[in-house]
Each structure stands twice: as C-alpha cells, then as structure tokens.
Design a protein around this motif. Structure first.
Motif, PDB file in Angstrom:
ATOM      1  N   TYR A   1       0.881  -1.162   0.000  1.00  0.00           N
ATOM      2  CA  TYR A   1       0.000   0.000   0.000  1.00  0.00           C
ATOM      3  C   TYR A   1       0.916   1.209   0.000  1.00  0.00           C
ATOM      4  CZ  TYR A   1      -3.636  -3.325   1.202  1.00  0.00           C
ATOM      5  OH  TYR A   1      -4.505  -4.385   1.183  1.00  0.00           O
ATOM      6  N   GLY A   2       0.882   1.997  -1.051  1.00  0.00           N
ATOM      7  CA  GLY A   2       1.871   3.052  -1.194  1.00  0.00           C
ATOM      8  C   GLY A   2       3.220   2.395  -1.412  1.00  0.00           C
ATOM      9  N   ASN A   3       4.253   2.861  -0.715  1.00  0.00           N
ATOM     10  CA  ASN A   3       5.566   2.260  -0.888  1.00  0.00           C
ATOM     11  C   ASN A   3       5.973   1.416   0.308  1.00  0.00           C
ATOM     12  OD1 ASN A   3       5.965   3.234  -3.459  1.00  0.00           O
ATOM     13  ND2 ASN A   3       6.754   5.198  -2.710  1.00  0.00           N
ATOM     14  N   LYS A   4       4.998   0.921   1.043  1.00  0.00           N
ATOM     15  CA  LYS A   4       5.305   0.089   2.193  1.00  0.00           C
ATOM     16  C   LYS A   4       4.687  -1.289   1.958  1.00  0.00           C
ATOM     17  CE  LYS A   4       4.601  -0.050   7.184  1.00  0.00           C
ATOM     18  NZ  LYS A   4       3.806  -1.277   7.177  1.00  0.00           N
ATOM     19  N   PRO A   5       5.536  -2.325   1.864  1.00  0.00           N
ATOM     20  CA  PRO A   5       4.949  -3.646   1.609  1.00  0.00           C
ATOM     21  C   PRO A   5       4.123  -4.133   2.796  1.00  0.00           C
ATOM     22  CG  PRO A   5       7.333  -3.799   1.849  1.00  0.00           C
ATOM     23  CD  PRO A   5       6.987  -2.350   1.923  1.00  0.00           C
TER      24      PRO A   5
ATOM     25  N   VAL B   1       2.698  -7.200   2.542  1.00  0.00           N
ATOM     26  CA  VAL B   1       3.070  -8.608   2.467  1.00  0.00           C
ATOM     27  C   VAL B   1       4.321  -8.639   1.616  1.00  0.00           C
ATOM     28  CG1 VAL B   1       2.456 -10.797   1.413  1.00  0.00           C
ATOM     29  CG2 VAL B   1       0.725  -9.519   2.672  1.00  0.00           C
ATOM     30  N   PHE B   2       5.395  -9.281   2.123  1.00  0.00           N
ATOM     31  CA  PHE B   2       6.636  -9.252   1.363  1.00  0.00           C
ATOM     32  C   PHE B   2       7.107 -10.652   1.022  1.00  0.00           C
ATOM     33  CE2 PHE B   2      11.245  -9.128   0.910  1.00  0.00           C
ATOM     34  CZ  PHE B   2      11.356  -8.207  -0.112  1.00  0.00           C
ATOM     35  N   SER B   3       7.137 -10.947  -0.244  1.00  0.00           N
ATOM     36  CA  SER B   3       7.720 -12.177  -0.772  1.00  0.00           C
ATOM     37  C   SER B   3       7.260 -13.417  -0.014  1.00  0.00           C
ATOM     38  CB  SER B   3       9.244 -12.065  -0.751  1.00  0.00           C
ATOM     39  OG  SER B   3       9.800 -13.092  -1.540  1.00  0.00           O
ATOM     40  N   VAL B   4       5.976 -13.610   0.063  1.00  0.00           N
ATOM     41  CA  VAL B   4       5.447 -14.746   0.822  1.00  0.00           C
ATOM     42  C   VAL B   4       5.220 -15.945  -0.106  1.00  0.00           C
ATOM     43  CG1 VAL B   4       3.409 -15.591   2.047  1.00  0.00           C
ATOM     44  CG2 VAL B   4       4.382 -13.380   2.641  1.00  0.00           C
ATOM     45  N   ASP B   5       5.695 -17.107   0.346  1.00  0.00           N
ATOM     46  CA  ASP B   5       5.406 -18.368  -0.339  1.00  0.00           C
ATOM     47  C   ASP B   5       4.385 -19.120   0.489  1.00  0.00           C
ATOM     48  OD1 ASP B   5       7.427 -17.748  -2.066  1.00  0.00           O
ATOM     49  OD2 ASP B   5       8.931 -18.906  -0.973  1.00  0.00           O
ATOM     50  N   ALA B   6       3.512 -19.839  -0.171  1.00  0.00           N
ATOM     51  CA  ALA B   6       2.579 -20.685   0.564  1.00  0.00           C
ATOM     52  C   ALA B   6       2.034 -21.729  -0.383  1.00  0.00           C
ATOM     53  CB  ALA B   6       1.432 -19.857   1.129  1.00  0.00           C
TER      54      ALA B   6
ATOM     55  N   ALA C   1      -0.252  -7.556  10.137  1.00  0.00           N
ATOM     56  CA  ALA C   1       0.793  -8.428   9.620  1.00  0.00           C
ATOM     57  C   ALA C   1       0.566  -8.785   8.164  1.00  0.00           C
ATOM     58  CB  ALA C   1       0.872  -9.698  10.470  1.00  0.00           C
ATOM     59  N   GLY C   2      -0.564  -8.362   7.611  1.00  0.00           N
ATOM     60  CA  GLY C   2      -0.810  -8.630   6.193  1.00  0.00           C
ATOM     61  C   GLY C   2      -1.585  -9.895   5.922  1.00  0.00           C
TER      62      GLY C   2
ATOM     63  N   VAL D   1      -6.584  -7.020  -4.578  1.00  0.00           N
ATOM     64  CA  VAL D   1      -5.672  -5.873  -4.590  1.00  0.00           C
ATOM     65  C   VAL D   1      -4.535  -6.224  -5.548  1.00  0.00           C
ATOM     66  CG1 VAL D   1      -6.218  -5.100  -2.255  1.00  0.00           C
ATOM     67  CG2 VAL D   1      -4.395  -6.761  -2.594  1.00  0.00           C
ATOM     68  N   PRO D   2      -3.956  -5.216  -6.215  1.00  0.00           N
ATOM     69  CA  PRO D   2      -2.923  -5.526  -7.211  1.00  0.00           C
ATOM     70  C   PRO D   2      -1.648  -6.080  -6.563  1.00  0.00           C
ATOM     71  CG  PRO D   2      -3.263  -3.147  -7.007  1.00  0.00           C
ATOM     72  CD  PRO D   2      -4.302  -3.798  -6.172  1.00  0.00           C
ATOM     73  N   ARG D   3      -1.030  -7.036  -7.250  1.00  0.00           N
ATOM     74  CA  ARG D   3       0.225  -7.617  -6.773  1.00  0.00           C
ATOM     75  C   ARG D   3       1.384  -6.794  -7.302  1.00  0.00           C
ATOM     76  NH1 ARG D   3      -2.482 -12.613  -7.842  1.00  0.00           N
ATOM     77  NH2 ARG D   3      -1.780 -12.859  -9.984  1.00  0.00           N
ATOM     78  N   LEU D   4       2.393  -6.616  -6.441  1.00  0.00           N
ATOM     79  CA  LEU D   4       3.605  -5.930  -6.888  1.00  0.00           C
ATOM     80  C   LEU D   4       4.526  -6.936  -7.564  1.00  0.00           C
ATOM     81  CD1 LEU D   4       4.188  -2.942  -6.483  1.00  0.00           C
ATOM     82  CD2 LEU D   4       5.729  -3.559  -4.633  1.00  0.00           C
ATOM     83  N   SER D   5       4.559  -8.149  -7.003  1.00  0.00           N
ATOM     84  CA  SER D   5       5.332  -9.217  -7.629  1.00  0.00           C
ATOM     85  C   SER D   5       4.805 -10.534  -7.109  1.00  0.00           C
ATOM     86  CB  SER D   5       6.821  -9.082  -7.289  1.00  0.00           C
ATOM     87  OG  SER D   5       7.038  -9.489  -5.954  1.00  0.00           O
ATOM     88  N   GLY D   6       5.266 -11.609  -7.705  1.00  0.00           N
ATOM     89  CA  GLY D   6       4.886 -12.924  -7.230  1.00  0.00           C
ATOM     90  C   GLY D   6       3.959 -13.633  -8.179  1.00  0.00           C
ATOM     91  N   GLU D   7       3.836 -14.936  -7.951  1.00  0.00           N
ATOM     92  CA  GLU D   7       3.012 -15.756  -8.819  1.00  0.00           C
ATOM     93  C   GLU D   7       1.991 -16.501  -7.974  1.00  0.00           C
ATOM     94  OE1 GLU D   7       3.272 -19.339 -12.061  1.00  0.00           O
ATOM     95  OE2 GLU D   7       5.031 -18.885 -10.833  1.00  0.00           O
ATOM     96  N   VAL D   8       0.758 -16.538  -8.434  1.00  0.00           N
ATOM     97  CA  VAL D   8      -0.306 -17.224  -7.711  1.00  0.00           C
ATOM     98  C   VAL D   8      -0.949 -18.239  -8.642  1.00  0.00           C
ATOM     99  CG1 VAL D   8      -2.538 -16.989  -6.572  1.00  0.00           C
ATOM    100  CG2 VAL D   8      -0.784 -15.248  -6.236  1.00  0.00           C
ATOM    101  N   ARG D   9      -1.078 -19.465  -8.161  1.00  0.00           N
ATOM    102  CA  ARG D   9      -1.776 -20.481  -8.952  1.00  0.00           C
ATOM    103  C   ARG D   9      -2.924 -21.037  -8.121  1.00  0.00           C
ATOM    104  NH1 ARG D   9      -0.313 -21.487 -14.418  1.00  0.00           N
ATOM    105  NH2 ARG D   9       1.027 -19.669 -14.574  1.00  0.00           N
TER     106      ARG D   9
END
Lengths: 406, 266
Positions: free
Chosen positions: B32-36, B38-43, B59-60, B72-80
C-alpha cells in the motif's frame, strides 16, 4: 386557451405532435436518468456525475466553434452532443487520474475539475457571443434547458438514446448491484470492478449529454440523484428501488416538459427538477417505510410499547404500578382489571415478558459487541432478533446461572 | 545462489501440496503506497485441508488473501489456483470478505445477498426462478438463517451478517473457500455454527482457508497453519508448526511465553 386547459391537453398528448414528442422524450430521459442514477447513488458516486455534467460545457462551445468554422450555423444537436461527450469524458478521466495518481481525495478532484471545466466553458461561450458568424442565440439554453422550438429530430434522438441507456442499465443490473454492495467480493467472482464503474459513469455521461437540451447541464445532476433518493424511501430492495427511481424520473421529466411547453418563458430544467423535488418531499414525509410521519408514529407506538412492557414486568415482580399511561394501556389491552389485579391474559403476558427480559440480560452479557444488542429496544421478542441456536445458547447459560445460584 | 535456493524451496512447496493444489503462492508482495504489507510470501495449501492464517494485527493476513485472489494488485509474485491463473479457476473459488467491509444499510434482504452467490452462474438477462430461490434457501438453512430470508440486512446482528456472507459463498458451490476473519466479533453460537459448516466442507473434500486471530481455538478448528508477519514465518501441520518458537517469532514480544504454553496445553 387557458394555461390549465393547455396543461391538461398537453398532459394527454393532445397539444400537438411536436410537444407530445418532446414530453415523451423528456419522460424517457428521466427514466434513464432515474435508473442509472439509482446505481450511482448506491455506489456513493453522485458527486462524480456533477463533475461530468459541468465538464460538458467546453465541449459544447468547441463543437459549436468547429461546426461554424466548417460553415454550418453550429446548432446541429448531434454535433454538440458529441462535443460535450468528449469534453466530459476528459473531465471524468481527469477525476479518476487525480484520485489514483495523487494523494488528493475524490471530492477535491471533483471540485477542481468541475470548476475549471465550467469556467473554461463560460469563457468559450462569451467568445462565441462576439463571433460574427453562426447562430449563437439560445446556446446558453444548454445551461438550464429549454424545449421551446425543439426539432422533432432532436426529440427523437433524445428519446431513443434515453431508452437505450435504460436498457443498458437493465442488462448490467446484477454486476452493478454487486459492485455497489461489495466490490471486493465482486472482483473474486469475475466482475471487472473498474469496467463496471466506468460503465456506470459512462451511463451518467450519456444521460447528461442527451439531457443537455431539455434539462441543461447545471441541473441534470438533480435528475440523477433526486429519483433514487426518493425511491429509497419506499423500498428496501434494489430491484424495486431501480423501478421506482426510473418511474419518478420519467414522470418528472414528462410533467416538467409539459408544464414548460405550457409556459415557454420558464426554462425546462428547473421545472423538471421542481416536479422531482415534489415527489421527494411527498416521499420524505409520507412514505410508510422511512418517511418522517411514519417514524413519528413509530416513535409514539414505541413509547406505548415501553409502557406496556414496564407494566408487564412490574406485574411479574408483583410491584404496584403508578404511571397513569401504563395503567391505561394495560387496562385497555385486557391485561389488568379495573382494580389493577392482573387477568389470566395479563399473567401469561407478564411471564413471557419476564422470560424475554432474562434472555436479553443474558444476551447482553455473552454477546458484548454484537449489533443486535446495540439495536435492542427492550421490547422486541428475542425470537425475532436471534436465530434458534443463539437462543438455545442463551437458555443454556441461563440454566447454568440458575443452577449455580441454587 | 539465492535464486537456486528459491527454486529449490519452490520445488519443495509443489511437492507438499501437489501440482494442482488449491493455492500455490510464490514470492507474493503487495504494497500500500511504498510500504509492503506482504513481502515475498510463499505458501501452498493442499487440497482438503483447513488452514488458519495467523499473525499479529497489521501483519498482512487479509492482504495476503486479497493479493492471492487479485482483489488488490500484486507488486510481484506468482499465484496459482488449482494449478491455473486465478481467472481460469474462478468458478472453483469462493471468498468471504470481512463483514465490516460493506455498508449494511444497502437496500437488500438476506435472500438477495445469498442470491449474489449465484450471479456467476446466471446469465445477464435471466430472471430469478424458483430453483434459484430454493438453492439460496438451502444455503441459508446450512447456516441456521432460513427464518431470516426476507429480513432487511441492516437489521441483522454481527454474527448473523457473518452467516449470511457464508451462505452467499456456499451458494457458489466452490471447491476452495477463503474466509477473512469469519469469527471476528461474532457470538459463541454463530462461531459454532460457522465451524460446523466449515468442517462439513472439509469432510466433503473441499479446502478451507481462514484468516484467524484467536490462537486458543487454532488446534481445535484447523489442521494447518500459515504464520505471517509481513514475511512468511512458517507453514505446515498444526502439530509440527503451531509451536511456541514459531509463535514467538511471529508475534515477537507481543505474546508472553507463558501464554504460548497455555495454548499448547489447550
């Protein structure tokens, strides 16, 4: 022919083909404005449509100038409509862009776009007044609307576009309802929220530009907002609300156009808006669902129920009742005899009231932040407010409490 | 080197949950803005499991769900989702947002909200038929709300609102349910009703993920946990992952060690 005679014959579409067509056109315009406006109101974007309508003015001016430059008299309605649609679309995009890309809120963006575009439009109109070519007289009618001297082709254009816009609303009613109520959920079910919002604003834009001639750009927003607000007084469901809103808009447009045809010196837009406002006032006062009169009556009934309940609780605790109104209410409903002794009916009712009271007291303890408690008026039977498993839970706790105290 | 590690780890995730797992997330970052947030989460959520997403306030947890579903838009990452991009598997997923995220004064009855769960399966022009109403009523029945079908949604209590949201998701008849804080601010009876529906869904072979904040009920309600505090802390079965160490790492000083011990006993 007197004003009234003319009004009645015009209302019955018997005052000539031309004014009949204008009235039908205004009615269809109101119908589309009412139905599109209902969704804009539910999405809480009513003010955006104000920006859209004010942003049409530079388009009207520029379209006029361009048409004059190409040698026409500049008054061709489809040309003016296209011009106004382009400039209000630019205004709409600017509002969206400012809101998304800067830290300004939407209301600030609306205020800025609305005033700048309107100001620019007025400057253009002033320049046009000084131009030597073109037929500029009456261009200022786009501000407040006028049906005087309207061409049949113009009325037909408006009627067809209004009917199309209403059909479009019907087609998109479900996704628009979903987006207005719960946009996040809508997104997960495959609704493109941004596109639906754009379509909604596109509808406002279409209604605005086709309404320029009849209602005028300053007041068209009223035709988008007043009908849905009026409709909300009468129903608690989206479907009927859209229908009522469309009806209010349609009838207002129709009656307003007829009135204005009978007295051509008054601009049409204000009359239509005043007719719509009449419907609003009647609804605000007299709607049985949410009107002022109904809520005053409800309050009076509520006061009586409070007295009745207090009386019944006093009976169940075998306390004396002193309040005159309480005694009267209990006596009249056959709960107590003339001498104040409870009847069989009164005893049954007081037992039920006392059980309900104990359940509510327990409910308040075990459901601390539940909104049913916030709305608890001390009177509504708990069965109406809670599900059976919630009541079972409360009864279990009550039994536990009694077990503990015994 | 770092990349190789990531790939190795990603491979492991796929192993755990299988290629067509209900949810596989790699390197998800949402800001949100320039503060992540959620950062680089795998699950990876295996089919038929019931997973709690746990973490402190802010905590996101909710953002992770919304990012995974593209709300919400993703900054990076892949979701399947079931091995596919979300838009191809949308019909198999039902989302239950936080009930505070909508305006309950909206003109709708309980049944109208549940019918929204059927919008996806009904054409734009189609009108509601008795069959749709019956379907919606059956879903209301599952959450114990069939007496409330014609009630105005503004008249419902918090717990009842939550049940209506769950009924709407049930109407979607999905294979994978994602719920955002379904137990927040609800009464005990509603909590039991919701848990029982969720356990039924699991026993039918469906997959459930809940953002959850009540640590004491985790072992009772769920079989897997995903611990998040902006980054992923741990993920796995409750028995091995819901440990004092991991909780301490997730919550930091916000959770007293004695409190964690109590949780393990419960």
């Amino acid at each position: 022919m007197s004003f009234l005679d003319y009004f009645i014959s015009a209302l019955l579409l018997q005052a000539g083909y031309n004014s009949a067509l204008v009235a039908v056109g205004a009615g269809l315009l109101g119908l589309s404005a009412g139905s599109a406006g209902a969704f804009i109101f539910l999405r809480k974007r009513a003010l955006v449509s104000d920006a859209i309508s004010h942003a049409t003015l530079p388009g009207v001016g520029l379209a006029f100038m361009i048409m004059v430059a190409f040698g026409s008299d500049g008054r061709w309605l489809p040309g003016l409509i296209i011009g106004s649609a382009i400039s209000s679309a630019i205004g709409l995009i600017l509002v969206e862009w400012i809101t998304r890309k800067t830290r300004l809120t939407e209301d600030a963006a609306i205020g800025a776009v609305l005033s700048v575009f309107f100001g620019f439009g007025i400057v253009l109109l002033t320049i046009i007044q000084t131009m030597s070519s073109g037929r500029q007289a009456g261009l200022e009618n786009f501000l407040l609307g006028s049906t005087a001297g309207m061409l049949i082709s113009e009325a037909t254009t408006i009627a067809v576009a209004g009917a199309l816009a209403a059909a479009f609303v019907f087609l998109l009613r479900r996704p628009m309802t979903l987006v207005a109520f719960d946009p996040e959920y809508a997104a997960t079910t495959g609704v493109n929220v941004r596109n639906i919002d754009l379509a909604m604003m596109g509808l406002a834009l279409i209604v605005t530009v086709i309404g320029l001639k009849i209602v005028g750009l300053i007041l068209i927003v009223a035709l988008l907002i007043i009908p849905p607000v009026t409709a909300r007084f009468w129903t608690n469901q989206v479907g009927p609300m859209i229908g009522i809103s469309a009806l209010v808009g349609g009838i207002s447009g129709y009656i307003g156009a007829v009135l204005s045809a009978a007295e051509a010196s008054i601009p049409t837009g204000p009359i239509i808006v005043l007719v719509a406002f009449g419907f609003f006032m009647i609804s605000a006062l007299f709607s049985p669902l949410r009107g002022a009169l109904a809520s005053a009556l409800r309050h009076q009934r509520f006061q009586r129920r409070v007295h009745r309940r207090q009386g019944l609780l006093a009976l169940s605790r075998r306390e004396p009742i002193y309040d005159g109104l309480t005694l009267r209410i209990l006596r009249r409903s056959g709960m107590i005899r003339r001498d104040g002794v409870a009847t069989l009916r009164g005893r049954t009712a007081s037992e039920k009231a006392s059980r309900d009271e104990a359940r509510w007291a327990m409910a308040r303890r075990i459901l601390p932040d539940d909104s049913a408690i916030e709305r608890y008026d001390g009177l509504t039977p708990i069965e109406r407010m809670m599900t059976s498993d919630q009541i079972a839970e409360i009864d279990r706790m009550l039994a536990e409490k009694q077990g503990a105290s015994a | 080197m770092r990349n190789a590690e990531l790939i190795a780890e990603a491979g492991k995730i796929v192993d755990v949950a299988g290629k067509d797992a209900p949810l596989t997330v790699r390197g998800l970052t949402v800001s949100y803005g320039n503060k992540p947030a959620v950062f680089s989460v795998d699950a990876s959520i295996p089919a038929g499991s019931m997973t709690a997403i746990i973490g402190p306030n802010g905590a996101g947890k909710s953002t992770f769900l919304k990012g995974a579903l593209g709300v919400v838009p993703r900054l990076s990452g892949e979701v399947r989702i079931f091995g596919k991009p979300f838009h191809e598997a949308r019909d198999r997923v039902a989302y239950v947002p936080q009930r505070a995220s909508v305006d309950w004064d909206f003109p709708a009855r309980v049944i109208d909200v549940v019918l929204m769960g059927l919008y996806g399966s009904v054409g734009l022009l189609r009108l509601w038929r008795a069959r749709h109403r019956e379907q919606a009523m059956a879903c209301l029945d599952r959450v114990g709300m069939n007496d409330f079908a014609d009630r105005q949604i503004g008249q419902l209590s918090g717990g009842q609102q939550q049940r209506v949201f769950l009924a709407r998701a049930l109407a979607q008849n999905a294979e994978f349910y994602l719920l955002d804080e379904p137990f927040a601010g609800v009464d005990a009876a509603t909590e039991r009703a919701i848990v029982s529906v969720l356990k039924d869904l699991k026993s039918e072979g469906r997959t459930v993920v809940c953002v959850h904040h009540d640590l004491s009920t985790v072992p009772e309600y769920f079989d897997r946990v995903l611990l998040i505090n902006v980054r992923r802390i741990a993920e796995g079965p409750v028995d091995t992952t819901f440990t004092a160490e991991n909780l301490q790492e997730t919550y930091g000083g916000r959770l007293a060690a004695t409190h964690i011990d109590e949780l393990r006993l419960a």
